[in-house]
Write a protein that holds these residues in place. Sequence first.
Motif, PDB file in Angstrom:
ATOM      1  N   GLY A  98       0.788 -11.782  -1.503  1.00 49.30           N
ATOM      2  CA  GLY A  98       0.057 -11.496  -2.702  1.00 49.30           C
ATOM      3  C   GLY A  98      -0.994 -10.654  -2.363  1.00 49.30           C
ATOM      4  N   LYS A  99      -1.572 -10.324  -1.293  1.00 51.17           N
ATOM      5  CA  LYS A  99      -2.527  -9.398  -0.811  1.00 51.17           C
ATOM      6  C   LYS A  99      -2.339  -8.277  -1.512  1.00 51.17           C
ATOM      7  N   SER A 138       0.974  -1.164  -0.034  1.00 48.89           N
ATOM      8  CA  SER A 138       0.046  -0.039   0.111  1.00 48.89           C
ATOM      9  C   SER A 138       0.715   1.187   0.079  1.00 48.89           C
ATOM     10  N   VAL A 139       2.168   1.213   0.783  1.00 46.67           N
ATOM     11  CA  VAL A 139       2.938   2.354   0.926  1.00 46.67           C
ATOM     12  C   VAL A 139       3.646   2.377  -0.314  1.00 46.67           C
ATOM     13  N   ILE A 166       6.881   6.726  11.263  1.00 50.93           N
ATOM     14  CA  ILE A 166       5.780   7.721  11.536  1.00 50.93           C
ATOM     15  C   ILE A 166       5.692   8.038  12.895  1.00 50.93           C
ATOM     16  N   TYR A 212      12.358   1.889   6.200  1.00 52.75           N
ATOM     17  CA  TYR A 212      11.229   2.068   6.987  1.00 52.75           C
ATOM     18  C   TYR A 212      10.638   0.908   7.443  1.00 52.75           C
ATOM     19  N   ARG A 260       8.888  -8.892  -5.108  1.00 55.60           N
ATOM     20  CA  ARG A 260       9.555 -10.418  -4.786  1.00 55.60           C
ATOM     21  C   ARG A 260       9.003 -11.395  -5.722  1.00 55.60           C
TER      22      ARG A 260
HETATM   23  N1  LIG Z   1       8.311   3.510   9.055  1.00 55.67           N
HETATM   24  C1  LIG Z   1       6.930   3.837   9.182  1.00 55.67           C
HETATM   25  O1  LIG Z   1       6.456   4.665   9.820  1.00 55.67           O
HETATM   26  C2  LIG Z   1       5.886   2.924   8.302  1.00 55.67           C
HETATM   27  C3  LIG Z   1       4.495   3.276   8.096  1.00 55.67           C
HETATM   28  C4  LIG Z   1       3.881   2.615   7.192  1.00 55.67           C
HETATM   29  C5  LIG Z   1       4.077   1.431   6.724  1.00 55.67           C
HETATM   30  N2  LIG Z   1       5.540   0.800   7.203  1.00 55.67           N
HETATM   31  C6  LIG Z   1       5.909  -0.357   6.661  1.00 55.67           C
HETATM   32  O2  LIG Z   1       5.817  -0.436   5.364  1.00 55.67           O
HETATM   33  C7  LIG Z   1       5.767  -1.815   4.886  1.00 55.67           C
HETATM   34  C8  LIG Z   1       4.552  -1.616   4.063  1.00 55.67           C
HETATM   35  O3  LIG Z   1       3.440  -1.400   4.664  1.00 55.67           O
HETATM   36  P1  LIG Z   1       1.956  -1.750   4.006  1.00 55.67           P
HETATM   37  O4  LIG Z   1       0.771  -1.332   4.857  1.00 55.67           O
HETATM   38  O5  LIG Z   1       2.061  -0.831   2.723  1.00 55.67           O
HETATM   39  O6  LIG Z   1       2.151  -3.340   3.676  1.00 55.67           O
HETATM   40  P2  LIG Z   1       1.085  -4.109   2.655  1.00 55.67           P
HETATM   41  O7  LIG Z   1       0.188  -3.217   1.875  1.00 55.67           O
HETATM   42  O8  LIG Z   1       0.652  -5.246   3.589  1.00 55.67           O
HETATM   43  O9  LIG Z   1       2.352  -4.994   1.809  1.00 55.67           O
HETATM   44  C9  LIG Z   1       3.311  -5.853   2.133  1.00 55.67           C
HETATM   45  C10 LIG Z   1       4.355  -6.032   1.191  1.00 55.67           C
HETATM   46  O10 LIG Z   1       5.459  -6.524   1.699  1.00 55.67           O
HETATM   47  C11 LIG Z   1       5.961  -7.441   0.797  1.00 55.67           C
HETATM   48  N3  LIG Z   1       6.593  -8.418   1.399  1.00 55.67           N
HETATM   49  C12 LIG Z   1       6.406  -9.133   2.500  1.00 55.67           C
HETATM   50  N4  LIG Z   1       7.373  -9.892   2.836  1.00 55.67           N
HETATM   51  C13 LIG Z   1       8.306  -9.820   2.013  1.00 55.67           C
HETATM   52  C14 LIG Z   1       9.463 -10.145   1.793  1.00 55.67           C
HETATM   53  N5  LIG Z   1      10.109 -11.162   2.647  1.00 55.67           N
HETATM   54  N6  LIG Z   1      10.354  -9.858   0.821  1.00 55.67           N
HETATM   55  C15 LIG Z   1       9.780  -9.005  -0.040  1.00 55.67           C
HETATM   56  N7  LIG Z   1       8.736  -8.375   0.054  1.00 55.67           N
HETATM   57  C16 LIG Z   1       7.695  -8.770   0.916  1.00 55.67           C
HETATM   58  C17 LIG Z   1       4.513  -7.974   0.157  1.00 55.67           C
HETATM   59  O11 LIG Z   1       4.628  -8.652  -1.160  1.00 55.67           O
HETATM   60  P3  LIG Z   1       3.639  -9.446  -1.765  1.00 55.67           P
HETATM   61  O12 LIG Z   1       2.998  -8.829  -2.599  1.00 55.67           O
HETATM   62  O13 LIG Z   1       4.586 -10.462  -2.829  1.00 55.67           O
HETATM   63  O14 LIG Z   1       3.033 -10.383  -0.721  1.00 55.67           O
HETATM   64  C18 LIG Z   1       3.752  -6.841   0.015  1.00 55.67           C
HETATM   65  O15 LIG Z   1       4.096  -6.106  -1.167  1.00 55.67           O
HETATM   66  C19 LIG Z   1       5.419  -2.510   6.260  1.00 55.67           C
HETATM   67  O16 LIG Z   1       6.872  -3.035   6.542  1.00 55.67           O
HETATM   68  C20 LIG Z   1       5.124  -1.705   7.123  1.00 55.67           C
HETATM   69  O17 LIG Z   1       5.303  -1.994   8.468  1.00 55.67           O
HETATM   70  C21 LIG Z   1       6.159   1.514   7.862  1.00 55.67           C
END
Ligand SMILES: NC(=O)c1ccc[n+]([C@@H]2O[C@H](COP(=O)([O-])OP(=O)(O)OC[C@H]3O[C@@H](n4cnc5c(N)ncnc54)[C@H](OP(=O)(O)O)[C@@H]3O)[C@@H](O)[C@H]2O)c1
Length: 232
Positions: A222-223, A56-57, A170, A143, A77
């Motif tokens: 894959g979600k 989503s990010v 954040i 991040y 991936r």
């Molecule tokens: N630092 C901050 O303040 C902050 C704020 C928001 C989010 N985040 C982080 O940003 C990330 C994304 O958040 P989101 O809500 O956008 O997530 P999301 O929509 O649930 O997507 C997760 C993504 O991570 C990929 N993924 C999961 N495990 C992986 C691995 N081992 N190797 C490579 N890719 C992998 C998934 O790929 P597939 O599509 O192949 O399953 C998917 O594209 C999370 O880690 C979250 O904790 C950080």
Amino acid sequence: MANADVVVAVPDELSDEVAAQMLVNPLTAVMLRREAEEHQAIGYDGVLVQTAAGSSVGRLVTGTCGLQGLGLINVVRSDRGAAELRKRFPDVPVVSTEHPGWDDEVRGAAAGRPVSVAFDPIGGKLAESLLDLLTPGGKLVSYGQIAQEPISVHASKLLHTSLTLRGKNIGRWLSEVSAERRASDVAAAKLIALALKDQFEVAATYGLGALADAVEHAVRPGKVGTVLVSPW
Ligand SMILES: NC(=O)c1ccc[n+]([C@@H]2O[C@H](COP(=O)([O-])OP(=O)(O)OC[C@H]3O[C@@H](n4cnc5c(N)ncnc54)[C@H](OP(=O)(O)O)[C@@H]3O)[C@@H](O)[C@H]2O)c1
């Protein structure tokens, strides 16, 4: 009761589903973009690369780079994820790490332009590969912490290529930035929500009684989209 300082009015044009996602991920995209723009090559010939680009990010980062005309290479991936992202953003190169040699594909997609900044929520070996891809003076912005293993980097790598490693989250943004910066970042997040409504997909909505199912779905490979929990 909510603290008035952190309450944000939802524009009429936004659905409840987009409103539920209007702050954390768009603010993350704003925070990352600011980090990138501090690099002198971004906005000129420098290219950004981001991992987990189908998240989503990641989709918001791609959308905002498109609005601003910033060069971006997306990394995912799986070939399946790459195909999905290509359909969504046909003009942005996507590389899948499913096969060896993907790093050369990233270099090829950069087409001689410097790979100046990398955004990475994974860490571990993938982040190490990003350090190898960055041109001297480049910056890795970490991040997230999806990988279990640490990011291992020899000091000589940092010394000889003048790389910068940054961590951004954040939570720290909320406690560290001034009230003025917070207001302007929230305004930028709202603009992202309005301009990129289609990127705020909902994977599924669960009731409060199905929290365990919601958590299982949120980490399902894959979600596409965000899992919401609704009290109604
Ligand atoms: N630092 C901050 O303040 C902050 C704020 C928001 C989010 N985040 C982080 O940003 C990330 C994304 O958040 P989101 O809500 O956008 O997530 P999301 O929509 O649930 O997507 C997760 C993504 O991570 C990929 N993924 C999961 N495990 C992986 C691995 N081992 N190797 C490579 N890719 C992998 C998934 O790929 P597939 O599509 O192949 O399953 C998917 O594209 C999370 O880690 C979250 O904790 C950080």
